[in-house]
Design a protein around this motif. Structure first.
Motif, PDB file in Angstrom:
ATOM      1  N   ARG A 261      29.536 109.789  -4.482  1.00 53.79           N
ATOM      2  CA  ARG A 261      29.048 110.798  -5.430  1.00 53.79           C
ATOM      3  C   ARG A 261      27.674 111.262  -4.951  1.00 53.79           C
ATOM      4  NH1 ARG A 261      28.954 105.842  -9.196  1.00 53.79           N
ATOM      5  NH2 ARG A 261      26.749 105.516  -9.621  1.00 53.79           N
ATOM      6  N   PRO A 262      27.146 112.332  -5.510  1.00 54.37           N
ATOM      7  CA  PRO A 262      25.859 112.836  -5.038  1.00 54.37           C
ATOM      8  C   PRO A 262      24.760 111.772  -5.104  1.00 54.37           C
ATOM      9  CG  PRO A 262      26.889 114.414  -6.533  1.00 54.37           C
ATOM     10  CD  PRO A 262      27.711 113.156  -6.590  1.00 54.37           C
ATOM     11  N   ALA A 263      23.861 111.807  -4.141  1.00 56.12           N
ATOM     12  CA  ALA A 263      22.769 110.823  -4.084  1.00 56.12           C
ATOM     13  C   ALA A 263      21.941 110.836  -5.360  1.00 56.12           C
ATOM     14  CB  ALA A 263      21.895 111.088  -2.863  1.00 56.12           C
ATOM     15  N   ALA A 264      21.786 111.987  -5.974  1.00 56.90           N
ATOM     16  CA  ALA A 264      21.010 112.087  -7.212  1.00 56.90           C
ATOM     17  C   ALA A 264      21.679 111.347  -8.368  1.00 56.90           C
ATOM     18  CB  ALA A 264      20.788 113.548  -7.581  1.00 56.90           C
ATOM     19  N   ALA A 265      22.989 111.104  -8.251  1.00 55.88           N
ATOM     20  CA  ALA A 265      23.741 110.414  -9.303  1.00 55.88           C
ATOM     21  C   ALA A 265      23.894 108.919  -9.028  1.00 55.88           C
ATOM     22  CB  ALA A 265      25.115 111.061  -9.454  1.00 55.88           C
ATOM     23  N   ILE A 266      23.241 108.411  -7.998  1.00 52.88           N
ATOM     24  CA  ILE A 266      23.269 106.983  -7.663  1.00 52.88           C
ATOM     25  C   ILE A 266      21.854 106.441  -7.815  1.00 52.88           C
ATOM     26  CG2 ILE A 266      23.688 105.274  -5.854  1.00 52.88           C
ATOM     27  CD1 ILE A 266      25.705 107.256  -4.624  1.00 52.88           C
ATOM     28  N   SER A 267      21.707 105.378  -8.575  1.00 48.76           N
ATOM     29  CA  SER A 267      20.384 104.806  -8.807  1.00 48.76           C
ATOM     30  C   SER A 267      20.240 103.457  -8.104  1.00 48.76           C
ATOM     31  CB  SER A 267      20.145 104.619 -10.305  1.00 48.76           C
ATOM     32  OG  SER A 267      20.944 103.555 -10.802  1.00 48.76           O
ATOM     33  N   VAL A 268      19.017 102.990  -8.037  1.00 45.02           N
ATOM     34  CA  VAL A 268      18.761 101.658  -7.488  1.00 45.02           C
ATOM     35  C   VAL A 268      19.500 100.619  -8.325  1.00 45.02           C
ATOM     36  CG1 VAL A 268      16.980  99.919  -7.046  1.00 45.02           C
ATOM     37  CG2 VAL A 268      16.565 102.298  -6.447  1.00 45.02           C
ATOM     38  N   ALA A 269      19.570 100.819  -9.632  1.00 38.82           N
ATOM     39  CA  ALA A 269      20.304  99.883 -10.492  1.00 38.82           C
ATOM     40  C   ALA A 269      21.774  99.814 -10.081  1.00 38.82           C
ATOM     41  CB  ALA A 269      20.181 100.289 -11.959  1.00 38.82           C
ATOM     42  N   ASP A 270      22.384 100.955  -9.798  1.00 40.96           N
ATOM     43  CA  ASP A 270      23.793 100.982  -9.375  1.00 40.96           C
ATOM     44  C   ASP A 270      23.990 100.155  -8.106  1.00 40.96           C
ATOM     45  OD1 ASP A 270      24.457 102.818 -11.435  1.00 40.96           O
ATOM     46  OD2 ASP A 270      23.961 104.520 -10.142  1.00 40.96           O
TER      47      ASP A 270
END
Length: 136
Positions: free
Chosen positions: A69-78
């Motif tokens: 998915r887009p990098a903006a939709a992936i967090s460090v928490a994920d």
């Protein structure tokens, strides 16, 4: 609190993968070369990150790895949760035994503390980490 080496390496690997966004696909070997991590470690991480739905493997000509998915939709928490499981500072929240469980006045507050920590990590998108190297 300290992340395990594997969780740390997962963040590093995903940051490298994010820098390939829009530029095609990459491979575990390329990610290992870019990050300086051993290929077997990156292969293990790719498997874990793929199972968590953060990376996707595309077969065939022009195949390789890409963000799921887009990098903006992936967090460090994920990313941390993909490797470590749910973010929790104490084991008692997950139902594991504790010597003072029967008399602990703090236990009811740990979920709030864990959620605050997860929220902080969730507020850091992969895009921010991918850009940090270019700006440094």
């Amino acid at each position: 609190m300290r992340l395990s080496n594997l969780a740390d390496y997962a963040v590093v690997t995903m940051s490298a993968a994010a820098r390939h966004c829009g530029g095609g696909r990459t491979s575990a070997a390329e990610l290992a070369a870019e990050t300086g991590l051993p290929v077997p470690t990156v292969q293990k991480l790719v498997s874990m990150l793929s199972k968590a739905g953060l990376l996707r493997s595309v077969r065939g000509a022009g195949g390789g790895l890409q963000l799921a998915r887009p990098a903006a939709a992936i967090s460090v928490a994920d990313i941390v949760e993909a490797v470590e499981g749910p973010i929790a500072l104490t084991a008692c929240v997950e139902g594991q035994d504790c010597a003072v469980d029967h008399n602990c006045s703090v236990k009811p507050h740990w979920p709030m503390i864990n959620q605050a920590l997860r929220g902080a990590l969730a507020g850091i998108p992969l895009t921010q980490l991918a850009q940090a190297r270019e700006m440094a």
